[in-house]
Design a protein around this motif. Sequence first.
Motif, short mmCIF file in Angstrom:
data_model
loop_
_atom_site.label_atom_id
_atom_site.label_comp_id
_atom_site.label_asym_id
_atom_site.label_seq_id
_atom_site.Cartn_x
_atom_site.Cartn_y
_atom_site.Cartn_z
N VAL A 116 -9.68 17.52 48.38
CA VAL A 116 -8.29 17.20 48.70
C VAL A 116 -8.00 15.74 48.32
O VAL A 116 -8.81 14.85 48.58
CB VAL A 116 -8.01 17.42 50.20
N LEU A 117 -6.83 15.54 47.72
CA LEU A 117 -6.32 14.18 47.46
C LEU A 117 -5.09 13.98 48.35
O LEU A 117 -4.13 14.74 48.27
CB LEU A 117 -5.94 14.05 45.98
N ALA A 118 -5.14 12.95 49.21
CA ALA A 118 -4.00 12.65 50.08
C ALA A 118 -3.20 11.50 49.48
O ALA A 118 -3.78 10.49 49.06
CB ALA A 118 -4.48 12.28 51.48
N ILE A 119 -1.88 11.66 49.42
CA ILE A 119 -1.01 10.65 48.84
C ILE A 119 -0.11 10.09 49.93
O ILE A 119 0.62 10.84 50.59
CB ILE A 119 -0.11 11.26 47.73
N GLY A 120 -0.14 8.77 50.14
CA GLY A 120 0.74 8.13 51.11
C GLY A 120 1.93 7.52 50.41
O GLY A 120 1.84 6.42 49.89
N LEU A 121 3.05 8.24 50.39
CA LEU A 121 4.24 7.79 49.66
C LEU A 121 5.01 6.75 50.46
O LEU A 121 4.96 6.74 51.69
CB LEU A 121 5.14 8.99 49.38
N GLY A 122 5.76 5.91 49.77
CA GLY A 122 6.67 5.00 50.45
C GLY A 122 6.29 3.54 50.29
O GLY A 122 5.26 3.21 49.71
N LEU A 130 -6.44 20.44 45.88
CA LEU A 130 -5.19 20.48 46.65
C LEU A 130 -4.73 19.04 46.90
O LEU A 130 -5.54 18.13 47.01
CB LEU A 130 -5.43 21.17 47.99
N ILE A 131 -3.42 18.87 46.98
CA ILE A 131 -2.85 17.54 47.27
C ILE A 131 -2.04 17.63 48.55
O ILE A 131 -1.30 18.59 48.77
CB ILE A 131 -1.97 17.06 46.09
N ILE A 132 -2.20 16.62 49.42
CA ILE A 132 -1.35 16.49 50.60
C ILE A 132 -0.54 15.21 50.44
O ILE A 132 -1.11 14.15 50.22
CB ILE A 132 -2.18 16.40 51.90
N ALA A 133 0.79 15.32 50.50
CA ALA A 133 1.64 14.14 50.33
C ALA A 133 2.33 13.83 51.65
O ALA A 133 2.98 14.69 52.24
CB ALA A 133 2.68 14.40 49.25
N VAL A 134 2.18 12.58 52.12
CA VAL A 134 2.76 12.15 53.39
C VAL A 134 3.93 11.21 53.10
O VAL A 134 3.79 10.29 52.29
CB VAL A 134 1.71 11.41 54.24
#
Lengths: 302, 302, 302, 302
Positions: C93-99, C167-171
């Motif tokens: 999993v790759l988690a992306i912290g947007l903002g 899978l990617i999780i975007a926050v």
Amino acid sequence: MEIRTDLALEATAMHKETEGVESRFEEKDGIRIDRIKISGKEASQRVGKPCGNYITITVRDLSDNDTEDYEAVCMCVAEELKKILNIEEKASVLAIGLGNEHITADSIGPKCVKNLLVTRHIKEMMPEEIDESVRSVSALAPSVMAFTGIETSEIVRGVAEKTKPDLIIAVDALASRSMSRLGKTIQIADTGINPGSGVGNNRRELSEATLGVKVIAIGVPMVVDALTVALDAMDATGATEDEKRVFFETYRRMEPTGGDMVVTPKDVDSLSDQSARIIANGINLALQSALGREDIDRYNQV
Amino acid sequence: MEIRTDLALEATAMHKETEGVESRFEEKDGIRIDRIKISGKEASQRVGKPCGNYITITVRDLSDNDTEDYEAVCMCVAEELKKILNIEEKASVLAIGLGNEHITADSIGPKCVKNLLVTRHIKEMMPEEIDESVRSVSALAPSVMAFTGIETSEIVRGVAEKTKPDLIIAVDALASRSMSRLGKTIQIADTGINPGSGVGNNRRELSEATLGVKVIAIGVPMVVDALTVALDAMDATGATEDEKRVFFETYRRMEPTGGDMVVTPKDVDSLSDQSARIIANGINLALQSALGREDIDRYNQV
Amino acid sequence: MEIRTDLALEATAMHKETEGVESRFEEKDGIRIDRIKISGKEASQRVGKPCGNYITITVRDLSDNDTEDYEAVCMCVAEELKKILNIEEKASVLAIGLGNEHITADSIGPKCVKNLLVTRHIKEMMPEEIDESVRSVSALAPSVMAFTGIETSEIVRGVAEKTKPDLIIAVDALASRSMSRLGKTIQIADTGINPGSGVGNNRRELSEATLGVKVIAIGVPMVVDALTVALDAMDATGATEDEKRVFFETYRRMEPTGGDMVVTPKDVDSLSDQSARIIANGINLALQSALGREDIDRYNQV
Amino acid sequence: MEIRTDLALEATAMHKETEGVESRFEEKDGIRIDRIKISGKEASQRVGKPCGNYITITVRDLSDNDTEDYEAVCMCVAEELKKILNIEEKASVLAIGLGNEHITADSIGPKCVKNLLVTRHIKEMMPEEIDESVRSVSALAPSVMAFTGIETSEIVRGVAEKTKPDLIIAVDALASRSMSRLGKTIQIADTGINPGSGVGNNRRELSEATLGVKVIAIGVPMVVDALTVALDAMDATGATEDEKRVFFETYRRMEPTGGDMVVTPKDVDSLSDQSARIIANGINLALQSALGREDIDRYNQV
């Protein structure tokens, strides 16, 4: 040829037989606790530390992520603090986070106070909103003189006079004499603190003498003087005291680096984060009798 | 018994007579510029640095607050960058700020890219809003593997493939062999960068070989290996090579501290802030032909 | 006269009878979970949201400090994530912290990824150091275009192509249509994310269509468009649709403020901190099967 | 049905004919300066602001990056401050950066004091190191009560009693009544400051009455009450005063959002950064007679 140490355990190492220096230790669950008591002016001068009680907690690794170990050291700090604080249930506490938050190795104090449960304003302004058993706690990170132009002790004195806490806890990063202590040691003392230390510099001291209330100091060694490595190396090769002295003199005169260099671990960021968390948890648990092991990390800020 | 240095000036110090190592220097307005050229596989291996050009700018004190000196070093970095970049007016540039912003001594890269004039998005999406002569500049602070789980070079490669810059500038904190260089030196090289260095670890390299475009590296030494102080001390007392070797072996085996300690100046916060500002100004001035001395510090973030 | 909302719960509010929009909800321990499914092109266009599943978790107060409630919402996020992720034990999993971490109301993404248990580098480089059952997780906070000059989606695409997560999780921080949702709602969707939204702007989308792997989006509403308050006020006084339209047009033309203002809660700092913690805990628990309620907050950074 | 404003220019808008309210303005180089003087208890009560002088500087856009405009507004702030400070060359100054640095819209104060030239410690401890003409300046960012548990005014009072400045300058983010003022206005007043305002709450006031020395307040409006947008909308559609009152009452009772929402610009990060820089430059130039336009941005921290 003395190298600065903020640890009584190191300062007393060569004075164990001295009258006025008592020390004993215990070990439990992989945590070692050394208790040193310095009493009498003579012992104090010989050791170079104020009279009082010094507790040194030594663990395998403060950065360790193992939950059980982490909680054990938080609980241990809380227990030791409770004993040394020895205050009434209603006594109010002001916590001071000393140091420069922009230097990772010096940031434990400011990071720690962010994670404290601060209650004084609620107790004063909305007492009905909060359980009576909650202790009044305030917190201050007074920054450093380079940014404020003001001696930290002056700021603390000013705030303490206005808010009249019954006790002060000061959190700070410490200097050790030995690299092998970095990341493994927490010191708690009932002697107050002298940031930057130095004899006779009364103005900078945070202590009962200068603040009028008991000052508990709690800190973690984060740096050693760069000179330490040099002297250790010379010892290793059998240098004489004279040779060491010559090097020492030369080193101190080196410009601009000689006396202004410190050694830190490469992972100083995680070490300072973790140390700040542990101490904050210890303080929260020690000050609020309703909190227990299940409340560890509950007040952490992101 | 080699201690790591990222500075070609230090690495070549004992190889000045070696074929394939050319060096010359000039001095102007209190700033010294050393130009070293390493050519040929043999010279590269002996020195332990890739073939290419290395420019070392040495000043009295990078933290110096004197306006004239500060502007002079900013202009000097800009001039040297312009020469070594040697790119067309329309060539686009991607700036990479390497390092861990949570460790003061490692934070130059991320701090620097914050102060760059970033224009790529405006040129691509609102070209009518911006003068045609403005160069397309993008910027990335890829953080470090401990936080991302990804090799920094993989992140840069991925982004470079998508954005196709004509040139990459990588900014990083460096390790020096000598404490006396900390806070006084800026190195610019056209060889790219190998974070953490290490021979044969191709994966981590940021270079034309791995990224397909020229990579200019610019850095400031912020730490020295703690071992340096030890070896200097042993030298000072006339230790033999054998004695030093024994100490070296012992030291490297010391756990957990031996190889994981670095020496930094006590004022590492102001040094890293000031270095990041100087390099950012240098890059802004070098990349945008319309900017001049009067625009120094114009793009600083608070 | 549409006001932007990132919440499917709000977007579908007026389309509940529409074919292709299914919704149901459940309630447990004071937490309400709404499940909305949008299917078919027509329903998607009418609602203005991509086809897929949207889970909305509603609590009394995300900033609530009550331990039991806090842990319950962390566990709830974890449970819902597990179901919607629906991945193999070995999937990475790759988690992306947007903002933008410098705007408090937009900082949830970057704050959240700091508190994730990142393991990919250990699994790849030192697999013997880590239990085989630990999932490979990487994390990236790509910052925003104003700082990088690069579309966030380009950065994510570049990194995803190099690291090939399963899978990617975007926050991300979200915009709501209603002030009363701020601080109370978490949305999880299997549709990916379109930062800044906007129809037909495919380039900016983070979705299976653009990234080649499933993208789970998780967010918390932190702002509402300032226009909301105006329209609510007009409703309250029985303004006609025409009157509202006139005001709407005028407002949007107001310079420079009309469309560039957002409403946030005054305590936006604690709300964003707490939301980031909850989501980070939820992700950690959902991704690592060995973790449980007792590991909540274990990976928080100070 | 009053909406809070910290700007005297707005508070006096409907009282221009009132005795005791004088106002005049001038315009130069695209900068407008309004000078308002409130005298007499009656005028003060009617307007809702303490007696004294209020200077409002209005520019086209504080975030503007044009060098000439930026320097002009820095110089203008410096000039106006010099006039209103009206202090001896040797008078010492304590600057207070009010607000919560973790909320972007509230961070101007703490950000500003970071960029001040702080000299007090050098003048006191190493007077030989510094030109005699340099003024003694100290600086404090006292954080907010939620973090300290202490009223900000108590901290300032305590520190002022210890350090005995001849004058205090307090920097703060302000609330405006009008969205169109955000990012365009700087207010300087010789009346001190009342954080959070409120009548009769003497304890929180920073003023000559409570601190014993003159307090100059300088601030920039960063937020407007969310209610503003609503009332503006109702005005636009010809709502009656009664209708507005009904809405107002309802809104204030809305839970938990009614009175706790603020409107900020979307680019609040660059606006607060730029405002903090401008004010810091203005203070530095006003306090140190040796500094001039060429020293703008010289003391910025990264």
